[in-house]
Design a protein around this motif. Structure first.
Motif, PDB file in Angstrom:
ATOM      1  N   LYS A 102       0.834  -1.199   0.000  1.00 17.60           N
ATOM      2  CA  LYS A 102       0.000   0.000   0.000  1.00 17.60           C
ATOM      3  C   LYS A 102       0.871   1.253   0.000  1.00 17.60           C
ATOM      4  O   LYS A 102       0.666   2.170  -0.802  1.00 17.60           O
ATOM      5  N   VAL A 103       1.870   1.290   0.893  1.00 16.94           N
ATOM      6  CA  VAL A 103       2.769   2.447   0.986  1.00 16.94           C
ATOM      7  C   VAL A 103       3.583   2.589  -0.302  1.00 16.94           C
ATOM      8  O   VAL A 103       3.746   3.689  -0.835  1.00 16.94           O
ATOM      9  N   THR A 104       4.079   1.468  -0.822  1.00 14.19           N
ATOM     10  CA  THR A 104       4.880   1.507  -2.050  1.00 14.19           C
ATOM     11  C   THR A 104       4.040   1.974  -3.230  1.00 14.19           C
ATOM     12  O   THR A 104       4.492   2.771  -4.065  1.00 14.19           O
ATOM     13  N   GLY A 105       2.802   1.498  -3.299  1.00 12.03           N
ATOM     14  CA  GLY A 105       1.902   1.931  -4.368  1.00 12.03           C
ATOM     15  C   GLY A 105       1.617   3.426  -4.297  1.00 12.03           C
ATOM     16  O   GLY A 105       1.572   4.110  -5.318  1.00 12.03           O
ATOM     17  N   LEU A 106       1.445   3.939  -3.083  1.00 11.37           N
ATOM     18  CA  LEU A 106       1.234   5.376  -2.902  1.00 11.37           C
ATOM     19  C   LEU A 106       2.466   6.163  -3.332  1.00 11.37           C
ATOM     20  O   LEU A 106       2.361   7.233  -3.932  1.00 11.37           O
ATOM     21  N   SER A 107       3.638   5.622  -3.025  1.00 14.08           N
ATOM     22  CA  SER A 107       4.883   6.262  -3.430  1.00 14.08           C
ATOM     23  C   SER A 107       4.987   6.313  -4.959  1.00 14.08           C
ATOM     24  O   SER A 107       5.397   7.324  -5.540  1.00 14.08           O
ATOM     25  N   LEU A 108       4.591   5.230  -5.618  1.00 10.65           N
ATOM     26  CA  LEU A 108       4.581   5.196  -7.086  1.00 10.65           C
ATOM     27  C   LEU A 108       3.604   6.228  -7.653  1.00 10.65           C
ATOM     28  O   LEU A 108       3.907   6.919  -8.632  1.00 10.65           O
ATOM     29  N   LEU A 109       2.438   6.341  -7.024  1.00 10.31           N
ATOM     30  CA  LEU A 109       1.452   7.322  -7.478  1.00 10.31           C
ATOM     31  C   LEU A 109       1.972   8.743  -7.330  1.00 10.31           C
ATOM     32  O   LEU A 109       1.752   9.595  -8.192  1.00 10.31           O
ATOM     33  N   LEU A 110       2.662   9.001  -6.228  1.00  8.27           N
ATOM     34  CA  LEU A 110       3.226  10.326  -6.011  1.00  8.27           C
ATOM     35  C   LEU A 110       4.246  10.668  -7.103  1.00  8.27           C
ATOM     36  O   LEU A 110       4.229  11.763  -7.678  1.00  8.27           O
ATOM     37  N   LEU A 111       5.123   9.716  -7.405  1.00  6.32           N
ATOM     38  CA  LEU A 111       6.107   9.930  -8.478  1.00  6.32           C
ATOM     39  C   LEU A 111       5.417  10.182  -9.810  1.00  6.32           C
ATOM     40  O   LEU A 111       5.835  11.036 -10.596  1.00  6.32           O
ATOM     41  N   LEU A 112       4.330   9.452 -10.041  1.00  2.50           N
ATOM     42  CA  LEU A 112       3.587   9.575 -11.301  1.00  2.50           C
ATOM     43  C   LEU A 112       2.971  10.970 -11.425  1.00  2.50           C
ATOM     44  O   LEU A 112       3.077  11.615 -12.474  1.00  2.50           O
ATOM     45  N   THR A 113       2.334  11.436 -10.355  1.00  2.00           N
ATOM     46  CA  THR A 113       1.676  12.748 -10.408  1.00  2.00           C
ATOM     47  C   THR A 113       2.693  13.881 -10.470  1.00  2.00           C
ATOM     48  O   THR A 113       2.368  14.985 -10.916  1.00  2.00           O
ATOM     49  N   GLN A 114       3.922  13.632 -10.048  1.00  3.63           N
ATOM     50  CA  GLN A 114       4.975  14.648 -10.106  1.00  3.63           C
ATOM     51  C   GLN A 114       5.790  14.562 -11.397  1.00  3.63           C
ATOM     52  O   GLN A 114       6.725  15.338 -11.597  1.00  3.63           O
ATOM     53  N   GLY A 115       5.425  13.603 -12.267  1.00  2.00           N
ATOM     54  CA  GLY A 115       6.120  13.460 -13.543  1.00  2.00           C
ATOM     55  C   GLY A 115       7.534  12.929 -13.420  1.00  2.00           C
ATOM     56  O   GLY A 115       8.348  13.088 -14.330  1.00  2.00           O
ATOM     57  N   ARG A 116       7.819  12.234 -12.329  1.00  2.00           N
ATOM     58  CA  ARG A 116       9.170  11.705 -12.106  1.00  2.00           C
ATOM     59  C   ARG A 116       9.230  10.251 -12.605  1.00  2.00           C
ATOM     60  O   ARG A 116       9.328   9.308 -11.841  1.00  2.00           O
ATOM     61  N   TYR A 117       9.173  10.115 -13.921  1.00  2.00           N
ATOM     62  CA  TYR A 117       9.014   8.795 -14.536  1.00  2.00           C
ATOM     63  C   TYR A 117      10.251   7.910 -14.387  1.00  2.00           C
ATOM     64  O   TYR A 117      10.130   6.690 -14.243  1.00  2.00           O
ATOM     65  N   ALA A 118      11.436   8.509 -14.433  1.00  2.00           N
ATOM     66  CA  ALA A 118      12.661   7.710 -14.277  1.00  2.00           C
ATOM     67  C   ALA A 118      12.690   7.063 -12.892  1.00  2.00           C
ATOM     68  O   ALA A 118      13.011   5.873 -12.759  1.00  2.00           O
ATOM     69  N   GLU A 119      12.334   7.830 -11.858  1.00  2.00           N
ATOM     70  CA  GLU A 119      12.294   7.281 -10.501  1.00  2.00           C
ATOM     71  C   GLU A 119      11.184   6.249 -10.363  1.00  2.00           C
ATOM     72  O   GLU A 119      11.330   5.261  -9.628  1.00  2.00           O
ATOM     73  N   PHE A 120      10.084   6.481 -11.053  1.00  2.00           N
ATOM     74  CA  PHE A 120       8.970   5.529 -11.053  1.00  2.00           C
ATOM     75  C   PHE A 120       9.452   4.167 -11.540  1.00  2.00           C
ATOM     76  O   PHE A 120       9.202   3.128 -10.908  1.00  2.00           O
TER      77      PHE A 120
END
Length: 271
Positions: A102-120
């Protein structure tokens, strides 16, 4: 004494997810003080497993409350504090995969909404290197959701993303926090595709296309984009030259618009 205090605080946090962030932060500060007394702010070789589990749960609760409060910086700090606990071998600290995912998925969503695709994508690669392997990552309730959203966003399948953001499709309440951010991103992308694909479109179609509630909202959006509203149409400035330069881009943009309009018409039919 500190262990009992910590357990009581965690019980309060878990059973009151709607608690205001100021109150939750106060409790989390007390929980961290208890962890300090137990020498468990970070895992050590001699830290008992029961204490390690309580420490992990403290940071997980902190991360969830931070997301509910729409505080991405605090969430990121809690995720960083969780990493040493997540990296412990299962023989040292048995995993709680549901909460971790759950926490990891939220972290992925945060990266996605911030446009940080490489980190995603780096985060996705790290999932495969987990102890015991990554398993069926995309099939997981929490991890699969941001993975699918990212793929559809890259494809320009905004209608699919919009469907996935319906409350019935979101894995849990914390994930819905990102829905409005993604909706705004999608509106911006659809607007850009519209500008590339057509010189103008009817005002009524724009309302459906951008999933806005009224034509008044469309007019406000149009002003923000620098569009011209006249005689029931939206006119996109300086589009003819740009759209003639790249026919393939124009064709792709038209496909995006058709998909989005198709989904909007489906919604209107259902309503």
């Amino acid at each position: 004494m500190a262990e009992r205090t910590l357990s009581q605080i965690l019980s309060q946090l878990k059973h009151s997810p709607s608690m205001n962030y100021a109150e939750a932060s106060s409790l989390l500060s007390k929980a961290k003080l208890a962890l300090l007394k137990l020498s468990a702010l970070t895992p050590a070789d001699d830290t008992p497993t029961t204490i390690l589990a309580l420490a992990r749960e403290t940071y997980e609760q902190g991360a969830l409350f931070a997301i509910r409060a729409r505080n991405p910086d605090a969430f990121t700090r809690y995720v960083h504090q969780l990493q040493p606990f997540y990296e412990l071998p299962s023989s040292r600290l048995p995993p709680n995969l549901a909460e971790r995912n759950k926490v990891t998925g939220l972290s992925l969503l945060l990266l996605l909404t911030q446009g940080r695709y490489a980190e995603f994508h780096s985060e996705l690669e790290s999932l495969a290197n987990r102890e015991g392997g990554g398993g069926d990552v995309e099939g997981d309730r929490y991890l699969g959701y941001p993975i699918r959203l990212e793929r559809w966003l890259m494809e320009g399948s905004y209608d699919r993303v919009w469907k996935a953001m319906k409350s019935s499709e979101v894995p849990c309440d914390e994930y819905s926090v990102f829905s409005e951010i993604l909706k705004n991103q999608i509106r911006s992308e659809i607007a850009s595709s519209s500008e590339r694909a057509y010189p103008s479109i009817p005002l009524s179609s724009t309302k459906s296309l951008l999933f806005l509630d009224s034509e008044g909202d469309v007019v406000q959006f149009a002003k923000h984009r620098g569009w011209v509203v006249r005689d029931g149409h939206i006119y996109f400035p300086n589009i003819a030259e740009a759209s003639d330069e790249d026919g393939q881009t124009k064709e792709m943009s038209q496909m995006v618009i058709e998909n989005a309009l198709g989904y909007a018409r489906e919604l209107e039919t259902i309503v």
